[in-house]
Design a protein around this motif. Structure first.
Motif, PDB file in Angstrom:
ATOM      1  N   VAL A 100      16.848  15.117   4.258  1.00  0.00           N
ATOM      2  CA  VAL A 100      18.184  15.240   3.650  1.00  0.00           C
ATOM      3  C   VAL A 100      18.751  16.638   3.906  1.00  0.00           C
ATOM      4  N   ALA A 101      17.921  17.668   3.772  1.00  0.00           N
ATOM      5  CA  ALA A 101      18.380  19.037   4.027  1.00  0.00           C
ATOM      6  C   ALA A 101      18.851  19.197   5.468  1.00  0.00           C
ATOM      7  N   ALA A 102      18.135  18.590   6.412  1.00  0.00           N
ATOM      8  CA  ALA A 102      18.529  18.669   7.818  1.00  0.00           C
ATOM      9  C   ALA A 102      19.848  17.936   8.074  1.00  0.00           C
ATOM     10  N   GLU A 103      20.073  16.858   7.328  1.00  0.00           N
ATOM     11  CA  GLU A 103      21.312  16.088   7.478  1.00  0.00           C
ATOM     12  C   GLU A 103      22.493  16.730   6.756  1.00  0.00           C
ATOM     13  N   HIS A 104      22.200  17.675   5.866  1.00  0.00           N
ATOM     14  CA  HIS A 104      23.233  18.372   5.089  1.00  0.00           C
ATOM     15  C   HIS A 104      23.000  19.881   5.209  1.00  0.00           C
ATOM     16  N   PRO A 105      23.278  20.447   6.378  1.00  0.00           N
ATOM     17  CA  PRO A 105      23.010  21.872   6.595  1.00  0.00           C
ATOM     18  C   PRO A 105      23.734  22.740   5.557  1.00  0.00           C
ATOM     19  N   GLY A 106      23.053  23.805   5.168  1.00  0.00           N
ATOM     20  CA  GLY A 106      23.652  24.730   4.210  1.00  0.00           C
ATOM     21  C   GLY A 106      23.385  24.373   2.762  1.00  0.00           C
ATOM     22  N   THR A 107      22.672  23.270   2.520  1.00  0.00           N
ATOM     23  CA  THR A 107      22.350  22.902   1.142  1.00  0.00           C
ATOM     24  C   THR A 107      20.927  23.325   0.803  1.00  0.00           C
ATOM     25  N   VAL A 108      20.696  23.506  -0.496  1.00  0.00           N
ATOM     26  CA  VAL A 108      19.349  23.723  -1.006  1.00  0.00           C
ATOM     27  C   VAL A 108      19.069  22.606  -2.000  1.00  0.00           C
ATOM     28  N   LEU A 109      17.801  22.134  -2.038  1.00  0.00           N
ATOM     29  CA  LEU A 109      17.481  20.925  -2.786  1.00  0.00           C
ATOM     30  C   LEU A 109      16.276  21.115  -3.689  1.00  0.00           C
ATOM     31  N   ALA A 110      16.254  20.312  -4.746  1.00  0.00           N
ATOM     32  CA  ALA A 110      15.102  20.244  -5.649  1.00  0.00           C
ATOM     33  C   ALA A 110      15.050  18.839  -6.235  1.00  0.00           C
ATOM     34  N   ALA A 111      13.829  18.336  -6.439  1.00  0.00           N
ATOM     35  CA  ALA A 111      13.650  17.012  -7.044  1.00  0.00           C
ATOM     36  C   ALA A 111      12.298  16.957  -7.736  1.00  0.00           C
ATOM     37  N   VAL A 112      12.310  16.445  -8.957  1.00  0.00           N
ATOM     38  CA  VAL A 112      11.078  16.258  -9.717  1.00  0.00           C
ATOM     39  C   VAL A 112      11.129  14.874 -10.348  1.00  0.00           C
ATOM     40  N   HIS A 113      10.061  14.093 -10.161  1.00  0.00           N
ATOM     41  CA  HIS A 113       9.969  12.744 -10.723  1.00  0.00           C
ATOM     42  C   HIS A 113       8.791  12.699 -11.667  1.00  0.00           C
ATOM     43  N   ARG A 114       8.962  12.045 -12.791  1.00  0.00           N
ATOM     44  CA  ARG A 114       7.893  11.933 -13.771  1.00  0.00           C
ATOM     45  C   ARG A 114       7.131  10.626 -13.588  1.00  0.00           C
ATOM     46  N   CYS A 115       5.857  10.661 -13.867  1.00  0.00           N
ATOM     47  CA  CYS A 115       5.010   9.470 -13.875  1.00  0.00           C
ATOM     48  C   CYS A 115       4.367   9.340 -15.242  1.00  0.00           C
ATOM     49  N   GLY A 116       3.734   8.206 -15.464  1.00  0.00           N
ATOM     50  CA  GLY A 116       3.101   7.949 -16.748  1.00  0.00           C
ATOM     51  C   GLY A 116       4.010   7.152 -17.664  1.00  0.00           C
ATOM     52  N   ARG A 117       3.635   7.095 -18.946  1.00  0.00           N
ATOM     53  CA  ARG A 117       4.380   6.312 -19.932  1.00  0.00           C
ATOM     54  C   ARG A 117       5.569   7.114 -20.450  1.00  0.00           C
ATOM     55  N   LEU A 118       6.735   6.482 -20.419  1.00  0.00           N
ATOM     56  CA  LEU A 118       7.967   7.112 -20.889  1.00  0.00           C
ATOM     57  C   LEU A 118       8.639   6.200 -21.896  1.00  0.00           C
ATOM     58  N   GLU A 119       9.339   6.810 -22.828  1.00  0.00           N
ATOM     59  CA  GLU A 119      10.080   6.062 -23.840  1.00  0.00           C
ATOM     60  C   GLU A 119      11.566   6.102 -23.511  1.00  0.00           C
ATOM     61  N   VAL A 120      12.324   5.221 -24.128  1.00  0.00           N
ATOM     62  CA  VAL A 120      13.773   5.190 -23.945  1.00  0.00           C
ATOM     63  C   VAL A 120      14.326   6.580 -24.273  1.00  0.00           C
ATOM     64  N   GLY A 121      15.153   7.100 -23.374  1.00  0.00           N
ATOM     65  CA  GLY A 121      15.747   8.418 -23.544  1.00  0.00           C
ATOM     66  C   GLY A 121      15.024   9.523 -22.800  1.00  0.00           C
ATOM     67  N   ASP A 122      13.763   9.309 -22.405  1.00  0.00           N
ATOM     68  CA  ASP A 122      13.022  10.335 -21.668  1.00  0.00           C
ATOM     69  C   ASP A 122      13.617  10.546 -20.284  1.00  0.00           C
ATOM     70  N   LEU A 123      13.473  11.767 -19.758  1.00  0.00           N
ATOM     71  CA  LEU A 123      13.890  12.060 -18.394  1.00  0.00           C
ATOM     72  C   LEU A 123      12.861  11.493 -17.429  1.00  0.00           C
ATOM     73  N   ALA A 124      13.323  10.738 -16.443  1.00  0.00           N
ATOM     74  CA  ALA A 124      12.433  10.149 -15.445  1.00  0.00           C
ATOM     75  C   ALA A 124      12.512  10.889 -14.113  1.00  0.00           C
ATOM     76  N   VAL A 125      13.683  11.392 -13.770  1.00  0.00           N
ATOM     77  CA  VAL A 125      13.867  12.096 -12.503  1.00  0.00           C
ATOM     78  C   VAL A 125      15.022  13.084 -12.654  1.00  0.00           C
ATOM     79  N   VAL A 126      14.848  14.249 -12.029  1.00  0.00           N
ATOM     80  CA  VAL A 126      15.907  15.259 -11.985  1.00  0.00           C
ATOM     81  C   VAL A 126      16.013  15.724 -10.542  1.00  0.00           C
TER      82      VAL A 126
END
Length: 147
Positions: free
Chosen positions: A77-103
């Protein structure tokens, strides 16, 4: 996994602990960034696959290579969008309604580039990174999504 600040991919992780929006936002913020686009995915209480049924909680399971594949996706994605900086974090395990799953965040000199890269990153992550979701419904039944 934090990548060096000189690389366009600044933060990538798949973890079983609570996610921090601030951590992801900080990873894509620097003097050259004039716009940041941020996507936050949370656990909702319903699913389109089973209308009318309420989700009680869910569990994300990741393949052992998920983090490496997420890094590959982000670099593409960074190569396809030159000049951008990226970050991504995904959660695993048991989550409840309202919890963050991905940012996911993208920073760029201007908002249009940041929005485009952020959208490409979350969409490609969902399509290609081997992370599966098991939804548990309040009636005791469950369903796998993404398998």
């Amino acid at each position: 996994m934090t990548v060096t600040a000189s690389e366009p991919v600044r933060l990538i992780d798949v973890r079983d602990t609570t996610l921090s929006v601030d951590e992801v936002l900080h990873a894509v913020t620097d003097r050259g960034v004039g716009g940041v686009a941020l996507f936050i995915g949370t656990v909702r209480d319903h699913t389109p696959e089973r209308p009318g049924e309420l989700v009680g909680e869910l569990e994300y399971t990741a393949h052992p290579t998920a983090r490496d594949q997420l890094l590959d996706v982000a670099r593409t994605v960074a190569a396809e969008h030159p000049g951008t900086v990226l970050a991504a974090v995904h959660r695993c395990g048991r989550l409840e309604v309202g919890d963050l799953a991905v940012v996911v965040a993208a920073g760029a000199a201007h908002r249009a580039e940041a929005f485009a890269a952020c959208r490409a990153l979350i969409d490609t992550l969902k399509e290609q990174v081997p992370i599966w979701k098991r939804e548990e419904f309040r009636d005791g039944s469950h369903a796998w999504v993404g398998i």
